[in-house]
Design an enzyme around this catalytic site. Structure first.
Site, PDB file in Angstrom:
ATOM      1  N   HIS A  24       0.849  -1.196   0.000  1.00  0.00           N
ATOM      2  CA  HIS A  24       0.000   0.000   0.000  1.00  0.00           C
ATOM      3  C   HIS A  24       0.885   1.247   0.000  1.00  0.00           C
ATOM      4  O   HIS A  24       2.102   1.155   0.139  1.00  0.00           O
ATOM      5  CB  HIS A  24      -0.995  -0.013   1.163  1.00  0.00           C
ATOM      6  N   HIS A  26       1.402   3.897   1.936  1.00  0.00           N
ATOM      7  CA  HIS A  26       1.945   4.639   3.078  1.00  0.00           C
ATOM      8  C   HIS A  26       3.471   4.742   3.010  1.00  0.00           C
ATOM      9  O   HIS A  26       4.153   3.784   2.633  1.00  0.00           O
ATOM     10  CB  HIS A  26       1.528   3.980   4.402  1.00  0.00           C
ATOM     11  N   ASP A  28       5.864   4.646   5.117  1.00  0.00           N
ATOM     12  CA  ASP A  28       6.732   3.670   5.805  1.00  0.00           C
ATOM     13  C   ASP A  28       6.785   2.330   5.060  1.00  0.00           C
ATOM     14  O   ASP A  28       7.526   1.434   5.451  1.00  0.00           O
ATOM     15  CB  ASP A  28       6.303   3.479   7.274  1.00  0.00           C
ATOM     16  N   HIS A  29       6.030   2.202   3.983  1.00  0.00           N
ATOM     17  CA  HIS A  29       6.071   0.982   3.168  1.00  0.00           C
ATOM     18  C   HIS A  29       6.640   1.209   1.769  1.00  0.00           C
ATOM     19  O   HIS A  29       6.855   0.250   1.036  1.00  0.00           O
ATOM     20  CB  HIS A  29       4.670   0.361   3.075  1.00  0.00           C
ATOM     21  N   HIS A  82      -7.575  -0.413   5.630  1.00  0.00           N
ATOM     22  CA  HIS A  82      -6.489   0.428   6.170  1.00  0.00           C
ATOM     23  C   HIS A  82      -6.212   1.562   5.167  1.00  0.00           C
ATOM     24  O   HIS A  82      -6.198   2.736   5.510  1.00  0.00           O
ATOM     25  CB  HIS A  82      -5.266  -0.450   6.390  1.00  0.00           C
ATOM     26  N   ASP A 101      -0.361  -4.078   6.712  1.00  0.00           N
ATOM     27  CA  ASP A 101      -1.092  -3.349   7.746  1.00  0.00           C
ATOM     28  C   ASP A 101      -2.580  -3.695   7.770  1.00  0.00           C
ATOM     29  O   ASP A 101      -3.387  -2.929   8.284  1.00  0.00           O
ATOM     30  CB  ASP A 101      -0.907  -1.837   7.564  1.00  0.00           C
ATOM     31  N   HIS A 139       4.199  -4.630  11.042  1.00  0.00           N
ATOM     32  CA  HIS A 139       4.749  -3.941  12.217  1.00  0.00           C
ATOM     33  C   HIS A 139       4.845  -4.875  13.424  1.00  0.00           C
ATOM     34  O   HIS A 139       4.037  -5.789  13.580  1.00  0.00           O
ATOM     35  CB  HIS A 139       3.877  -2.734  12.594  1.00  0.00           C
TER      36      HIS A 139
HETATM   37 ZN   LIG Z   1       0.022   1.606   6.482  1.00  0.00          ZN
END
Ligand SMILES: [Zn+2]
Length: 223
Positions: A24, A26, A28-29, A82, A101, A139
């Site tokens: 996805h 985001h 942090d990914h 999410h 996530d 995570h």
């Molecule tokens: Zn995420």
């Protein structure tokens, strides 16, 4: 995504990065993708996203697509909630699920872009996978998830067993991931919003699974 630990791991193992599977948009990914692609010339697989928030993509994967990664095959499941673009990768032959996530050990992702019925439907898709599949999530949130889950189900033996295991692993600074999907089905309350016993704990007897799930997720948000 932090690229340094990835580069260190590749160098330690003597591996060459050939593919990045994105779940996805985001940051942090996807944060390290451009540098990793430049360094290794690898292929980048990502979900369809109409807003094109993810850059440097070579292959866009949709529900049911099978992506070949070296000798391995990854089946794509769309698991929105999410984010709207979230996908999960299932390696059937290797009994592994990469759920990022959407599903965490003893928890699930926050519902940012979708809605609760959508997220619950995505969790049902993952719950339908076999018990002996390993869950690799995005995570290391298990300790915090356990703390919350115990407020809902203090007497769930599968959860108290997992709580002990997680406390031991974290005390030794070890990861709690992967976990087994069968264990998650018994211990993760977010996968059991359709269990009348969970509805009863929340004083929501007779409520729909999506509504029970929404209540669980909102309590976790406030915890
Ligand atoms: Zn995420």
């Amino acid at each position: 995504m932090r690229r340094k630990p990835i580069i260190q791991a590749l160098e330690r193992e003597g591996w060459k990065l050939t593919d990045i599977l994105i779940t996805h948009h985001h940051h942090d990914h996807v944060g390290g993708v451009a540098e990793l692609k430049q360094k290794y010339g690898c292929r980048v697989v990502a979900p369809h996203d109409k807003t094109a928030k993810i850059a440097n993509v070579d292959l866009r994967a949709a529900h049911g697509d099978v992506v070949k990664v070296g000798e391995l095959l990854a089946r794509v499941l769309e698991t929105p909630g999410h984010t709207l673009d979230h996908i999960s990768y299932v390696f059937d032959s290797d009994k592994a699920l990469f759920a990022a996530d959407t599903l965490f050990s003893i928890g699930c992702g926050r519902v940012f872009e979708g809605n609760y019925p959508m997220m619950w439907d995505s969790l049902l898709k993952l719950r339908a996978l076999p018990d002996d599949f390993k869950l690799y999530c995005g995570h290391e949130y298990t300790a915090s998830n356990v703390k919350f889950a115990l407020t809902v189900e203090p007497d769930n033996p599968a959860l108290t067993a997992r709580a002990e295991e997680v406390a031991k692993l974290r005390a030794e600074n070890k990861p709690t991931i992967p976990s087994l999907l069968g264990e998650e089905k018994r211990a993760n309350v977010f996968l059991r919003a359709d269990d009348p016993a969970v509805a009863a704990k929340l004083r929501m007897k007779g409520a729909s699974a999506a509504d029970v799930f929404a209540e669980l997720r909102e309590r976790k948000n406030k915890s």
